[in-house]
Design an enzyme around this catalytic site. Structure first.
Site, PDB file in Angstrom:
ATOM      1  N   ALA A  12      25.142  10.556   8.396  1.00 42.58           N
ATOM      2  CA  ALA A  12      25.666   9.122   8.184  1.00 42.58           C
ATOM      3  C   ALA A  12      27.179   9.325   8.428  1.00 42.58           C
ATOM      4  CB  ALA A  12      25.360   8.675   6.954  1.00 42.58           C
ATOM      5  N   ARG A  98      22.310  15.767  28.602  1.00 37.72           N
ATOM      6  CA  ARG A  98      21.792  15.663  27.236  1.00 37.72           C
ATOM      7  C   ARG A  98      20.856  17.247  26.939  1.00 37.72           C
ATOM      8  NH1 ARG A  98      21.816  10.734  29.304  1.00 37.72           N
ATOM      9  NH2 ARG A  98      22.659   8.937  28.144  1.00 37.72           N
ATOM     10  N   ASP A 161      20.107   1.582  26.259  1.00 37.88           N
ATOM     11  CA  ASP A 161      19.751   1.308  27.993  1.00 37.88           C
ATOM     12  C   ASP A 161      19.756  -0.214  28.096  1.00 37.88           C
ATOM     13  OD1 ASP A 161      19.901   4.058  28.330  1.00 37.88           O
ATOM     14  OD2 ASP A 161      18.060   4.269  27.694  1.00 37.88           O
ATOM     15  N   HIS A 189      15.048   8.315  28.118  1.00 39.43           N
ATOM     16  CA  HIS A 189      16.768   8.179  27.764  1.00 39.43           C
ATOM     17  C   HIS A 189      17.474   9.353  28.429  1.00 39.43           C
ATOM     18  CE1 HIS A 189      20.202   6.695  25.959  1.00 39.43           C
ATOM     19  NE2 HIS A 189      20.527   7.657  25.548  1.00 39.43           N
TER      20      HIS A 189
HETATM   21  N1  LIG Z   1      19.744   7.860  21.464  1.00 38.99           N
HETATM   22  C1  LIG Z   1      21.067   7.262  22.050  1.00 38.99           C
HETATM   23  O1  LIG Z   1      20.924   6.366  23.081  1.00 38.99           O
HETATM   24  C2  LIG Z   1      22.278   7.923  21.684  1.00 38.99           C
HETATM   25  C3  LIG Z   1      22.302   9.314  21.173  1.00 38.99           C
HETATM   26  N2  LIG Z   1      23.255   9.858  20.650  1.00 38.99           N
HETATM   27  C4  LIG Z   1      23.253  11.162  20.152  1.00 38.99           C
HETATM   28  O2  LIG Z   1      23.589  10.979  18.798  1.00 38.99           O
HETATM   29  C5  LIG Z   1      23.615  12.381  18.156  1.00 38.99           C
HETATM   30  C6  LIG Z   1      24.859  12.168  17.308  1.00 38.99           C
HETATM   31  O3  LIG Z   1      26.070  11.470  18.011  1.00 38.99           O
HETATM   32  P1  LIG Z   1      27.550  11.261  17.322  1.00 38.99           P
HETATM   33  O4  LIG Z   1      27.117  10.574  15.951  1.00 38.99           O
HETATM   34  O5  LIG Z   1      28.502  10.939  18.379  1.00 38.99           O
HETATM   35  O6  LIG Z   1      27.703  12.826  16.706  1.00 38.99           O
HETATM   36  P2  LIG Z   1      28.798  13.490  15.726  1.00 38.99           P
HETATM   37  O7  LIG Z   1      28.985  14.847  15.723  1.00 38.99           O
HETATM   38  O8  LIG Z   1      30.078  12.592  15.362  1.00 38.99           O
HETATM   39  O9  LIG Z   1      27.763  13.335  14.228  1.00 38.99           O
HETATM   40  C7  LIG Z   1      26.656  13.702  14.165  1.00 38.99           C
HETATM   41  C8  LIG Z   1      26.684  14.101  12.596  1.00 38.99           C
HETATM   42  O10 LIG Z   1      25.387  14.703  12.132  1.00 38.99           O
HETATM   43  C9  LIG Z   1      25.560  15.573  11.113  1.00 38.99           C
HETATM   44  N3  LIG Z   1      24.666  16.694  10.872  1.00 38.99           N
HETATM   45  C10 LIG Z   1      24.934  17.796  11.540  1.00 38.99           C
HETATM   46  N4  LIG Z   1      23.815  18.798  11.187  1.00 38.99           N
HETATM   47  C11 LIG Z   1      23.036  17.835  10.428  1.00 38.99           C
HETATM   48  C12 LIG Z   1      21.981  18.101   9.342  1.00 38.99           C
HETATM   49  N5  LIG Z   1      21.272  19.200   9.593  1.00 38.99           N
HETATM   50  N6  LIG Z   1      21.606  17.144   8.566  1.00 38.99           N
HETATM   51  C13 LIG Z   1      22.308  16.108   8.453  1.00 38.99           C
HETATM   52  N7  LIG Z   1      23.268  15.651   9.435  1.00 38.99           N
HETATM   53  C14 LIG Z   1      23.656  16.656  10.209  1.00 38.99           C
HETATM   54  C15 LIG Z   1      27.201  16.123  11.195  1.00 38.99           C
HETATM   55  O11 LIG Z   1      27.684  16.478  10.158  1.00 38.99           O
HETATM   56  C16 LIG Z   1      27.976  14.814  11.980  1.00 38.99           C
HETATM   57  O12 LIG Z   1      28.251  14.072  10.817  1.00 38.99           O
HETATM   58  C17 LIG Z   1      24.272  13.344  19.340  1.00 38.99           C
HETATM   59  O13 LIG Z   1      22.975  13.947  19.494  1.00 38.99           O
HETATM   60  C18 LIG Z   1      24.247  12.270  20.468  1.00 38.99           C
HETATM   61  O14 LIG Z   1      23.999  12.823  21.624  1.00 38.99           O
HETATM   62  C19 LIG Z   1      24.399   9.485  21.219  1.00 38.99           C
HETATM   63  C20 LIG Z   1      24.695   7.960  21.643  1.00 38.99           C
HETATM   64  C21 LIG Z   1      23.435   7.386  22.260  1.00 38.99           C
HETATM   65  O1  LIG Z   2      25.317   9.993  27.078  1.00 39.43           O
HETATM   66  C1  LIG Z   2      25.413  10.800  25.951  1.00 39.43           C
HETATM   67  O2  LIG Z   2      25.342  11.870  25.673  1.00 39.43           O
HETATM   68  C2  LIG Z   2      25.023   9.769  24.746  1.00 39.43           C
HETATM   69  C3  LIG Z   2      24.009   8.988  25.071  1.00 39.43           C
HETATM   70  O3  LIG Z   2      22.855   9.150  25.078  1.00 39.43           O
HETATM   71  C4  LIG Z   2      24.349   7.334  25.786  1.00 39.43           C
HETATM   72  O4  LIG Z   2      25.458   7.222  25.682  1.00 39.43           O
HETATM   73  O5  LIG Z   2      23.416   6.857  26.552  1.00 39.43           O
END
Ligand SMILES: NC(=O)C1=CN([C@@H]2O[C@H](COP(=O)(O)OP(=O)(O)OC[C@H]3O[C@@H](n4cnc5c(N)ncnc54)[C@H](O)[C@@H]3O)[C@@H](O)[C@H]2O)C=CC1
Ligand SMILES: O=C([O-])CC(=O)C(=O)O
Length: 357
Positions: A12, A98, A161, A189
């Site tokens: 979070a 990814r 998406d 994705h």
């Molecule tokens: N499904 C989708 O469409 C999308 C997925 N993502 C993915 O979401 C993930 C998070 O992205 P952001 O928030 O930008 O990254 P971020 O690095 O800003 O935040 C991730 C958070 O996870 C926390 N974290 C790390 N290890 C942890 C653990 N063991 N337990 C609990 N928290 C933990 C970190 O301390 C950090 O606060 C990435 O893997 C990113 O690729 C991002 C955008 C779209």
């Molecule tokens: O592109 C990335 O790594 C994050 C993501 O999944 C998206 O923006 O669709």
């Protein structure tokens, strides 16, 4: 159904976690918001706690002094959760796919899935952590190994998406707005595994008759994530649009869960896709698999075990999956879909190898 709704966000304090938590703090149906991270969470919770909405915030930060394998804070965060949303994990930097996030994020997902299986097995689980095509198989296998996998309640969040498709097509058509569209997106994705089905909009649009425009539109949806990774130039990937998209997905689920009126003009309330395990017990799965068999006939590809598909929700989770999109795909979409399945099957294998290596 409980009269209270507890939502837990794992990760979070991150780029997605913070704005998502803000949006959830504004949700009138949530009673308790439980925020967990390994860093920075007390300050974020204190900040959100000044907002005058009724959602009660509780925060939990990992205690690094606890022995490996124990995590009292995570257990307390999870206890009694109706919904768990997971944006924990590292994001991409320019030049990465990814798939390059796999090693670190698979370990994080492994830990979180294990605690969920033991301490909150009945929750809805919405996984944002990339690569979604592989992290969902990890979650599924771990839950299944603990005997608690419920195919109606595990979701890979692919709503961005759909959000991108609605935005990008509206940008191309004069006098149209993103809310005029709800583009079904199937597959997975990541890059070529993402298949937007523009042919299935209520009306047909002239721009789609121009192959160059149509191909560029599809490519922009498939690689939309890269646009943001490059623009952020080393400072992460999509966070605000993803917080919006995951909140949109959550709202659609909660509308089904609470049986709320779906009949308004806000496209937040329409059908949406999610990446799920194609379990035979799900309503509509038999028809879906028959359709998939037909599309993949003549290829060497197996029917995927996981797929992002449109679906509807009720109190139990997935009410039914939609399979009508298969017969309605145009030739281009069929070709793209076959390519997508090839990538998805490899990505699923990678997740399974991680669990059983
Ligand atoms: N499904 C989708 O469409 C999308 C997925 N993502 C993915 O979401 C993930 C998070 O992205 P952001 O928030 O930008 O990254 P971020 O690095 O800003 O935040 C991730 C958070 O996870 C926390 N974290 C790390 N290890 C942890 C653990 N063991 N337990 C609990 N928290 C933990 C970190 O301390 C950090 O606060 C990435 O893997 C990113 O690729 C991002 C955008 C779209
Ligand atoms: O592109 C990335 O790594 C994050 C993501 O999944 C998206 O923006 O669709």
């Amino acid at each position: 159904m409980s009269s209270t709704i507890k939502v837990t966000v794992l990760g979070a304090a991150g780029g997605i976690g913070q704005p998502l938590s803000l949006l959830l703090k504004l949700n009138p149906y949530i009673t308790e918001l439980s925020l967990y991270d390994v860093v920075n969470i007390p300050g974020i919770a204190a900040d959100l706690n000044h907002i005058d909405t009724n959602v009660k915030i509780n925060s939990f930060i990992r205690d690094n002094n606890e022995p490996k394998g124990t995590n009292t804070q995570l257990i307390n965060a999870l206890k009694g959760s109706d919904f768990i949303i997971i944006p924990a994990g590292i994001p991409r930097k320019p030049g990465m796919t990814r798939g390059d996030l796999f090693n670190i994020n698979a370990s994080i997902c492994n830990e979180l899935a294990t605690f969920i299986a033991i301490h909150s097995p009945n929750s809805f689980i919405l996984v944002i952590s990339n690569p979604v095509n592989s992290t969902i198989p990890i979650f599924r296998e771990i839950l299944n190994n603990y005997g608690v996998f419920n195919p109606l309640k595990l979701f890979g969040v692919t709503a961005l998406d759909n959000v991108r498709s609605n935005t990008f097509i509206s940008n191309l058509i004069d006098n149209s707005l993103p809310k005029d569209f709800n583009v079904p997106v199937v597959g997975g994705h990541s890059g070529h595994s993402i298949v937007p089905l523009f042919s299935q909009l209520d009306k047909s649009y002239k721009i789609l008759d121009d192959n160059n425009i149509y191909d560029a539109l599809i490519h922009r949806v498939q690689y939309g994530g890269d646009e943001i990774v490059e623009a952020k130039n080393g400072n992460g990937s999509s966070t605000l649009s993803m917080a919006y998209a995951s909140n949109k997905f959550f709202n659609i689920i909660i509308n089904g869960y609470l049986n709320l009126d779906n009949n308004n003009n806000n496209n937040n309330n329409c059908q949406i896709s999610s990446y799920i395990y194609l379990d035979d017990s799900i309503n509509g799965m038999k028809e879906l698999k028959t359709g998939l068999m037909e599309i993949l006939k003549g290829t060497k590809l197996e029917i995927p075990k996981y797929l992002a598909i449109p679906m509807n929700f009720d109190i139990n989770g997935i009410k039914n999956v939609d399979y009508k999109w298969i017969d309605k795909m145009n030739e281009k979409e069929k070709e793209l879909f076959v390519i997508a399945v090839g990538f998805i099957n490899q990505n699923v294998e990678k997740g399974l190898n991680f669990v059983y290596k």
